[in-house]
Write a protein that holds these residues in place. Structure first.
Motif, PDB file in Angstrom:
ATOM      1  N   ASP A 176       0.795  -1.225  -0.090  1.00  0.00           N
ATOM      2  CA  ASP A 176      -0.029  -0.010  -0.070  1.00  0.00           C
ATOM      3  C   ASP A 176       0.937   1.254   0.101  1.00  0.00           C
ATOM      4  O   ASP A 176       1.753   1.632   0.870  1.00  0.00           O
ATOM      5  N   PRO A 177       0.920   2.010  -1.248  1.00  0.00           N
ATOM      6  CA  PRO A 177       1.888   3.278  -0.999  1.00  0.00           C
ATOM      7  C   PRO A 177       1.609   4.153  -0.003  1.00  0.00           C
ATOM      8  O   PRO A 177       2.681   4.731   0.527  1.00  0.00           O
ATOM      9  N   ASP A 178       0.321   4.641   0.448  1.00  0.00           N
ATOM     10  CA  ASP A 178       0.182   5.347   1.601  1.00  0.00           C
ATOM     11  C   ASP A 178       0.762   4.755   2.744  1.00  0.00           C
ATOM     12  O   ASP A 178       1.256   5.424   3.736  1.00  0.00           O
ATOM     13  N   ALA A 179       0.390   3.618   2.876  1.00  0.00           N
ATOM     14  CA  ALA A 179       1.162   2.902   4.438  1.00  0.00           C
ATOM     15  C   ALA A 179       2.395   2.891   4.350  1.00  0.00           C
ATOM     16  O   ALA A 179       3.003   2.946   5.518  1.00  0.00           O
ATOM     17  N   VAL A 180       3.039   2.773   3.293  1.00  0.00           N
ATOM     18  CA  VAL A 180       4.732   2.627   3.148  1.00  0.00           C
ATOM     19  C   VAL A 180       5.062   4.076   3.419  1.00  0.00           C
ATOM     20  O   VAL A 180       6.012   4.413   4.435  1.00  0.00           O
ATOM     21  N   ALA A 181       4.539   5.014   2.804  1.00  0.00           N
ATOM     22  CA  ALA A 181       4.849   6.380   3.146  1.00  0.00           C
ATOM     23  C   ALA A 181       4.756   6.842   4.682  1.00  0.00           C
ATOM     24  O   ALA A 181       5.551   7.596   5.391  1.00  0.00           O
ATOM     25  N   ARG A 182       3.633   6.246   5.191  1.00  0.00           N
ATOM     26  CA  ARG A 182       3.291   6.720   6.668  1.00  0.00           C
ATOM     27  C   ARG A 182       4.558   5.871   7.424  1.00  0.00           C
ATOM     28  O   ARG A 182       4.593   6.534   8.620  1.00  0.00           O
ATOM     29  N   LEU A 183       4.774   4.561   7.232  1.00  0.00           N
ATOM     30  CA  LEU A 183       5.736   3.680   7.794  1.00  0.00           C
ATOM     31  C   LEU A 183       7.297   4.632   7.976  1.00  0.00           C
ATOM     32  O   LEU A 183       7.624   4.886   8.979  1.00  0.00           O
ATOM     33  N   PHE A 184       7.471   5.222   6.732  1.00  0.00           N
ATOM     34  CA  PHE A 184       8.812   6.119   6.921  1.00  0.00           C
ATOM     35  C   PHE A 184       8.733   7.321   7.504  1.00  0.00           C
ATOM     36  O   PHE A 184       9.529   7.691   8.357  1.00  0.00           O
ATOM     37  N   THR A 185       7.384   7.926   7.393  1.00  0.00           N
ATOM     38  CA  THR A 185       7.189   9.304   8.313  1.00  0.00           C
ATOM     39  C   THR A 185       7.247   8.840   9.785  1.00  0.00           C
ATOM     40  O   THR A 185       7.861   9.541  10.611  1.00  0.00           O
ATOM     41  N   ASP A 186       6.803   7.663  10.169  1.00  0.00           N
ATOM     42  CA  ASP A 186       6.686   7.395  11.607  1.00  0.00           C
ATOM     43  C   ASP A 186       8.220   6.902  11.942  1.00  0.00           C
ATOM     44  O   ASP A 186       8.618   7.237  13.163  1.00  0.00           O
ATOM     45  N   PHE A 187       8.886   6.473  11.256  1.00  0.00           N
ATOM     46  CA  PHE A 187      10.153   5.744  11.573  1.00  0.00           C
ATOM     47  C   PHE A 187      11.142   7.011  11.721  1.00  0.00           C
ATOM     48  O   PHE A 187      12.005   7.141  12.743  1.00  0.00           O
ATOM     49  N   ASP A 188      11.008   8.061  10.732  1.00  0.00           N
ATOM     50  CA  ASP A 188      11.807   9.425  11.039  1.00  0.00           C
ATOM     51  C   ASP A 188      11.424  10.082  12.314  1.00  0.00           C
ATOM     52  O   ASP A 188      12.456  10.446  12.946  1.00  0.00           O
ATOM     53  N   ARG A 189      10.267   9.869  12.491  1.00  0.00           N
ATOM     54  CA  ARG A 189       9.816  10.657  13.948  1.00  0.00           C
ATOM     55  C   ARG A 189      10.195   9.925  15.284  1.00  0.00           C
ATOM     56  O   ARG A 189      10.777  10.614  16.130  1.00  0.00           O
ATOM     57  N   ARG A 190      10.099   8.536  15.151  1.00  0.00           N
ATOM     58  CA  ARG A 190      10.430   7.926  16.358  1.00  0.00           C
ATOM     59  C   ARG A 190      12.067   7.588  16.554  1.00  0.00           C
ATOM     60  O   ARG A 190      12.555   7.374  17.485  1.00  0.00           O
ATOM     61  N   ILE A 191      12.759   7.208  15.438  1.00  0.00           N
ATOM     62  CA  ILE A 191      14.102   6.847  15.270  1.00  0.00           C
ATOM     63  C   ILE A 191      14.911   7.664  14.840  1.00  0.00           C
ATOM     64  O   ILE A 191      16.108   8.005  15.172  1.00  0.00           O
ATOM     65  N   GLY A 192      14.557   8.345  13.449  1.00  0.00           N
ATOM     66  CA  GLY A 192      15.480   8.983  12.529  1.00  0.00           C
ATOM     67  C   GLY A 192      15.569   8.434  11.350  1.00  0.00           C
ATOM     68  O   GLY A 192      15.191   7.490  11.144  1.00  0.00           O
ATOM     69  N   GLU A 193      15.881   9.272  10.325  1.00  0.00           N
ATOM     70  CA  GLU A 193      15.847   8.877   9.034  1.00  0.00           C
ATOM     71  C   GLU A 193      16.800   7.662   8.914  1.00  0.00           C
ATOM     72  O   GLU A 193      17.591   7.552   9.221  1.00  0.00           O
ATOM     73  N   PRO A 194      16.129   6.430   8.194  1.00  0.00           N
ATOM     74  CA  PRO A 194      17.071   5.203   8.206  1.00  0.00           C
ATOM     75  C   PRO A 194      18.150   5.329   7.239  1.00  0.00           C
ATOM     76  O   PRO A 194      18.073   5.894   6.178  1.00  0.00           O
ATOM     77  N   ASP A 195      19.337   4.934   7.648  1.00  0.00           N
ATOM     78  CA  ASP A 195      20.471   4.931   6.526  1.00  0.00           C
ATOM     79  C   ASP A 195      20.632   3.433   6.295  1.00  0.00           C
ATOM     80  O   ASP A 195      21.424   3.325   5.206  1.00  0.00           O
ATOM     81  N   LEU A 196      19.863   2.404   6.640  1.00  0.00           N
ATOM     82  CA  LEU A 196      19.784   1.085   6.319  1.00  0.00           C
ATOM     83  C   LEU A 196      18.555   0.512   6.306  1.00  0.00           C
ATOM     84  O   LEU A 196      17.758   0.671   7.200  1.00  0.00           O
ATOM     85  N   PRO A 198      19.830  12.942  -0.610  1.00  0.00           N
ATOM     86  CA  PRO A 198      20.494  14.205  -0.336  1.00  0.00           C
ATOM     87  C   PRO A 198      21.621  14.045   0.546  1.00  0.00           C
ATOM     88  O   PRO A 198      22.563  14.948   0.579  1.00  0.00           O
ATOM     89  N   LEU A 199      21.832  12.804   1.351  1.00  0.00           N
ATOM     90  CA  LEU A 199      23.203  12.670   1.800  1.00  0.00           C
ATOM     91  C   LEU A 199      24.216  11.881   1.243  1.00  0.00           C
ATOM     92  O   LEU A 199      25.365  11.949   2.086  1.00  0.00           O
ATOM     93  N   GLY A 200      23.851  11.280   0.356  1.00  0.00           N
ATOM     94  CA  GLY A 200      24.935  10.490  -0.535  1.00  0.00           C
ATOM     95  C   GLY A 200      25.235   9.393   0.234  1.00  0.00           C
ATOM     96  O   GLY A 200      26.502   9.027   0.142  1.00  0.00           O
ATOM     97  N   HIS A 201      24.643   8.821   1.040  1.00  0.00           N
ATOM     98  CA  HIS A 201      24.957   7.560   1.866  1.00  0.00           C
ATOM     99  C   HIS A 201      23.778   6.745   2.189  1.00  0.00           C
ATOM    100  O   HIS A 201      22.734   7.418   2.397  1.00  0.00           O
TER     101      HIS A 201
END
Length: 234
Positions: free
Chosen positions: A62-82, A127-130
């Motif tokens: 589900d595209p919307d669900a995946v977008a929410r997953l990453f937004t929630d991860f960003d908020r709770r843990i920080g942007e994933p680098d892996l 944007p981070l090149g990493h």
């Protein structure tokens, strides 16, 4: 001396027992903060308690669900680098008798969901090149077996996604790697036969190969690795 692991936050999509659990334990043991995503997060409670991971509910197709997953991860843990994609779908049976809706769903989970996750990961890593994106494939991504058309279609598409993403993203600092898991993975429900020790893949050994790939210097990155038990035929 092995290279240090250059990643600090990891999101595993399609988490459960087996490969993803072993990878989660290995990463948390190296100080990486881990997020576990699955449709049913209740089953992840013991693993989350063991590794200190956070759990996220998601329908990977589900595209919307995946977008929410990453937004929630960003908020709770920080942007994933892996980011690791371990989800897959299948429905077995003769081609003439398969339910088209079940086949569509299987392909959506194995392939379309992987695209959605890779896209969200790339938007954060470029944007981070990493960053690193690992995709868990199977024998079915190399050769299709009878009565397993939907799994083969999904895993062939996953391999194509990995190859394309690696060519596009690697020159921009993002390591994309696809793992061909060529054989049965050992578990409590699927142990080694007594007469054939080590004839299945140990999930902890698979996890070690994931870690080894993540430690590769960028001057010698792998985009694909095949793993099989020593008794497996080619």
């Amino acid at each position: 001396m092995s290279q240090p692991l250059p990643y600090r936050t990891a999101l595993i999509v399609g988490a459960g027992s087996g490969i993803s659990a072993s990878v989660a334990r290995a990463l948390s043991g190296l100080g990486v903060r881990v997020g576990l995503a699955a449709r049913n997060i209740d089953k992840l409670a013991p693993l989350a308690s063991e590794t200190g991971a956070e759990c996220f509910a998601v329908d990977a197709a589900d595209p919307d669900a995946v977008a929410r997953l990453f937004t929630d991860f960003d908020r709770r843990i920080g942007e994933p680098d892996l980011v690791i994609y371990n989800a897959s779908g299948r429905t077995r049976g003769p081609i003439a008798e398969l339910d088209p809706d079940a086949v569509r769903r299987a392909i959506e989970v194995s392939a379309f969901g992987a695209f959605l996750v890779v896209q969200q990961a790339a938007r954060r890593m470029l944007p981070l090149g990493h960053g690193a994106i690992l995709l868990t494939g199977a024998t079915a991504g190399i050769k299709g077996f009878a009565l397993s058309a939907s799994f083969a279609m999904g895993k062939f598409a996953l391999r194509g996604l990995a190859q394309s993403a690696a060519r596009e993203l690697a020159p921009k600092g993002i390591h994309v790697a696809h793992f061909v898991i060529d054989g049965g993975v050992r578990s409590e429900a699927y142990p080694d036969p007594v007469a054939r020790p080590d004839s299945t893949l140990d999930p902890d050994a698979i996890a070690q190969s994931y870690i080894d790939i993540l430690r590769q210097p960028r001057s010698a990155w792998s985009w694909e690795l095949e793993l099989r038990p020593w008794t497996e035929t080619f």
